[in-house]
Motif scaffolding. Structure first.
Motif, PDB file in Angstrom:
ATOM      1  N   LEU A 237       0.817  -1.212   0.000  1.00 28.76           N
ATOM      2  CA  LEU A 237       0.000   0.000   0.000  1.00 28.76           C
ATOM      3  C   LEU A 237       0.853   1.265   0.000  1.00 28.76           C
ATOM      4  N   MET A 238       2.002   1.229   0.669  1.00 30.39           N
ATOM      5  CA  MET A 238       2.894   2.391   0.679  1.00 30.39           C
ATOM      6  C   MET A 238       3.650   2.549  -0.637  1.00 30.39           C
ATOM      7  N   LYS A 239       3.608   1.521  -1.512  1.00 40.25           N
ATOM      8  CA  LYS A 239       4.404   1.486  -2.736  1.00 40.25           C
ATOM      9  C   LYS A 239       5.890   1.607  -2.401  1.00 40.25           C
ATOM     10  N   SER A 240       6.289   0.848  -1.403  1.00 41.15           N
ATOM     11  CA  SER A 240       7.677   0.829  -0.953  1.00 41.15           C
ATOM     12  C   SER A 240       8.340  -0.469  -1.398  1.00 41.15           C
ATOM     13  N   THR A 241       9.644  -0.428  -1.629  1.00 41.06           N
ATOM     14  CA  THR A 241      10.357  -1.645  -2.004  1.00 41.06           C
ATOM     15  C   THR A 241      10.569  -2.572  -0.811  1.00 41.06           C
ATOM     16  N   PHE A 242      10.358  -2.044   0.403  1.00 38.10           N
ATOM     17  CA  PHE A 242      10.501  -2.881   1.586  1.00 38.10           C
ATOM     18  C   PHE A 242       9.609  -2.342   2.697  1.00 38.10           C
ATOM     19  N   ALA A 243       9.442  -3.144   3.746  1.00 35.92           N
ATOM     20  CA  ALA A 243       8.753  -2.708   4.960  1.00 35.92           C
ATOM     21  C   ALA A 243       9.577  -3.125   6.162  1.00 35.92           C
ATOM     22  N   ARG A 244       9.860  -2.166   7.039  1.00 33.26           N
ATOM     23  CA  ARG A 244      10.494  -2.440   8.321  1.00 33.26           C
ATOM     24  C   ARG A 244       9.488  -2.172   9.436  1.00 33.26           C
TER      25      ARG A 244
ATOM     26  N   ARG B 127     -10.533  -6.219  20.984  1.00 37.87           N
ATOM     27  CA  ARG B 127      -9.072  -6.357  20.929  1.00 37.87           C
ATOM     28  C   ARG B 127      -8.577  -6.014  19.528  1.00 37.87           C
ATOM     29  N   ALA B 128      -7.448  -5.343  19.474  1.00 35.37           N
ATOM     30  CA  ALA B 128      -6.852  -5.015  18.177  1.00 35.37           C
ATOM     31  C   ALA B 128      -5.345  -4.932  18.330  1.00 35.37           C
ATOM     32  N   LEU B 129      -4.646  -5.338  17.287  1.00 36.50           N
ATOM     33  CA  LEU B 129      -3.185  -5.262  17.236  1.00 36.50           C
ATOM     34  C   LEU B 129      -2.794  -4.277  16.146  1.00 36.50           C
ATOM     35  N   ALA B 130      -2.039  -3.262  16.535  1.00 34.18           N
ATOM     36  CA  ALA B 130      -1.537  -2.279  15.570  1.00 34.18           C
ATOM     37  C   ALA B 130      -0.049  -2.515  15.372  1.00 34.18           C
ATOM     38  N   THR B 131       0.337  -2.763  14.121  1.00 32.71           N
ATOM     39  CA  THR B 131       1.760  -2.814  13.781  1.00 32.71           C
ATOM     40  C   THR B 131       2.075  -1.594  12.929  1.00 32.71           C
ATOM     41  N   ARG B 132       3.136  -0.903  13.269  1.00 30.99           N
ATOM     42  CA  ARG B 132       3.519   0.342  12.591  1.00 30.99           C
ATOM     43  C   ARG B 132       4.735   0.053  11.706  1.00 30.99           C
ATOM     44  N   TRP B 133       4.711   0.590  10.490  1.00 30.92           N
ATOM     45  CA  TRP B 133       5.695   0.212   9.482  1.00 30.92           C
ATOM     46  C   TRP B 133       6.314   1.436   8.818  1.00 30.92           C
ATOM     47  N   VAL B 134       7.566   1.279   8.385  1.00 27.45           N
ATOM     48  CA  VAL B 134       8.243   2.333   7.621  1.00 27.45           C
ATOM     49  C   VAL B 134       8.776   1.744   6.323  1.00 27.45           C
ATOM     50  N   GLY B 135       8.890   2.628   5.309  1.00 27.72           N
ATOM     51  CA  GLY B 135       9.370   2.215   3.998  1.00 27.72           C
ATOM     52  C   GLY B 135      10.554   3.038   3.527  1.00 27.72           C
ATOM     53  N   ASP B 136      10.674   3.141   2.203  1.00 29.70           N
ATOM     54  CA  ASP B 136      11.863   3.699   1.566  1.00 29.70           C
ATOM     55  C   ASP B 136      12.278   5.081   2.081  1.00 29.70           C
ATOM     56  N   ASP B 137      11.319   5.986   2.241  1.00 32.84           N
ATOM     57  CA  ASP B 137      11.702   7.375   2.504  1.00 32.84           C
ATOM     58  C   ASP B 137      11.728   7.737   3.988  1.00 32.84           C
ATOM     59  N   ALA B 138      11.483   6.804   4.888  1.00 35.94           N
ATOM     60  CA  ALA B 138      11.420   7.103   6.320  1.00 35.94           C
ATOM     61  C   ALA B 138      12.816   7.429   6.866  1.00 35.94           C
ATOM     62  N   ARG B 139      12.903   8.509   7.638  1.00 34.81           N
ATOM     63  CA  ARG B 139      14.164   8.934   8.222  1.00 34.81           C
ATOM     64  C   ARG B 139      13.966   9.320   9.690  1.00 34.81           C
ATOM     65  N   PHE B 140      14.988   9.075  10.470  1.00 35.58           N
ATOM     66  CA  PHE B 140      14.957   9.424  11.887  1.00 35.58           C
ATOM     67  C   PHE B 140      15.017  10.943  12.042  1.00 35.58           C
ATOM     68  N   VAL B 141      14.264  11.467  13.001  1.00 32.53           N
ATOM     69  CA  VAL B 141      14.225  12.906  13.238  1.00 32.53           C
ATOM     70  C   VAL B 141      14.134  13.145  14.744  1.00 32.53           C
ATOM     71  N   VAL B 142      14.694  14.254  15.184  1.00 30.03           N
ATOM     72  CA  VAL B 142      14.554  14.673  16.577  1.00 30.03           C
ATOM     73  C   VAL B 142      13.627  15.881  16.600  1.00 30.03           C
ATOM     74  N   ARG B 143      12.520  15.768  17.308  1.00 26.21           N
ATOM     75  CA  ARG B 143      11.536  16.860  17.347  1.00 26.21           C
ATOM     76  C   ARG B 143      11.771  17.748  18.573  1.00 26.21           C
ATOM     77  N   LYS B 144      11.253  18.966  18.496  1.00 23.93           N
ATOM     78  CA  LYS B 144      11.365  19.887  19.619  1.00 23.93           C
ATOM     79  C   LYS B 144      10.487  19.428  20.777  1.00 23.93           C
ATOM     80  N   ASN B 145       9.328  18.864  20.457  1.00 26.67           N
ATOM     81  CA  ASN B 145       8.415  18.432  21.510  1.00 26.67           C
ATOM     82  C   ASN B 145       8.778  17.028  21.999  1.00 26.67           C
ATOM     83  N   LYS B 146       8.194  16.638  23.095  1.00 27.33           N
ATOM     84  CA  LYS B 146       8.350  15.287  23.615  1.00 27.33           C
ATOM     85  C   LYS B 146       7.843  14.281  22.588  1.00 27.33           C
ATOM     86  N   THR B 147       8.546  13.176  22.447  1.00 26.72           N
ATOM     87  CA  THR B 147       8.102  12.113  21.550  1.00 26.72           C
ATOM     88  C   THR B 147       8.036  10.795  22.324  1.00 26.72           C
TER      89      THR B 147
END
Length: 279
Positions: A97-104, A229-249
């Motif tokens: 669905l993300m049209k990514s070459t991979f999923a992490r 009950r529900a299980l949520a799995t969160r995924w990243v693809g090709d363009d995902a990058r680590f970022v440090v935000r000003k607010n609490k994360t």
């Protein structure tokens, strides 16, 4: 787009479903998880509640008999959740669905709502709470029980395409406030007629897949008669990058060792799709 592995999905994902996700930022997929996966995860949820992790929380509204339990990073502690992350169709669904070459995997989250009143879920985007930027970031939300539309989270269709990142807010009175200069979330609940709101009933075997920047929430006030009950799995693809935000994360819940601009990678973010040996 990721290749398909025979026998993994209960049925193929259609081009119409891919287009709907890209356009609206959310799509309901009917019957993509097998009954075997549903049954395995029902047993796993009981284990998760008995062997809860250090970040597990349980909310109970004043005067309400029900309670809301959730836990995160369960896959890193309990084998059934690790098996789901690595072997279920969830990673293939996300990459397709993300049209990514991979999923992490980014992280997983368990939700258990006992019978009682449904508390409101504030309208929000997920990404401001996370240390990740990119358009190829999504959630695969898989119910283990029948959930009627009136008690499922609603989405503002197409809002993932708005470039604005809105201020995160605390979900309960016990949570620490967020210090941020981001603009506040619009008053969607007070002006529902101004937005293209979408939501669906879902049942075991289905899933909702939604992009991390889409606005979503629930107005509450409904009563559920059975456990949800529900299980949520969160995924990243090709363009995902680590970022440090000003607010609490909130996510990652650990020191990832990543630096701003790094791809999301490492042993705590396993590449699940394509599978080893399937390239």
């Amino acid at each position: 787009m990721a290749e398909s592995v025979t026998g993994l999905l209960s049925r193929p994902i259609t081009q119409a479903e891919i287009d709907a996700y890209q356009k609206d930022g959310v799509v309901r997929l009917r019957a993509v998880f097998s009954p075997e996966w549903v049954e395995r995860m029902r047993a796993a949820f009981q284990l998760a509640k008995e062997e809860r992790g250090p970040l597990a929380q349980c909310y109970k509204a004043k005067g309400d008999a029900g309670e809301f339990f959730f836990d995160v990073d369960v896959w890193s502690r309990l084998a059934p959740f690790r098996d789901f992350v690595l072997d279920s169709p969830a990673g293939e669904i996300a990459a397709t669905l993300m049209k990514s070459t991979f999923a992490r995997l980014f992280y997983d989250q368990v939700f258990i709502k006992e019978p009682g009143e449904v508390a409101p879920t504030p309208w929000h985007q997920d990404q401001p709470y996370w240390q990740v930027d990119g358009k190829q970031v999504c959630t695969v939300w898989m119910p283990l029980d029948v959930v009627p539309k009136e008690t499922v989270v609603e989405f503002v269709a197409g809002s993932h395409r708005i470039e604005t990142m809105f201020s995160p807010i605390a979900f309960s009175e016990g949570n620490a406030p967020y210090d941020t200069s981001m603009p506040p979330v619009p008053d969607i609940e007070g002006h529902r007629e101004d937005y293209d709101l979408v939501g669906w009933d879902v049942e075991p075997g289905d899933c909702l897949v939604f992009q991390a920047m889409i606005l979503h929430g629930a107005h509450g006030g409904s009563h559920i008669a059975r456990r949800r009950r529900a299980l949520a799995t969160r995924w990243v693809g090709d363009d995902a990058r680590f970022v440090v935000r000003k607010n609490k994360t909130n996510i990652p819940t650990f020191d990832s060792g990543l630096k701003p601009g790094d791809p999301i990678a490492g042993p705590m973010f396993p590449q699940v799709w394509p599978r080893p040996g399937a390239r």
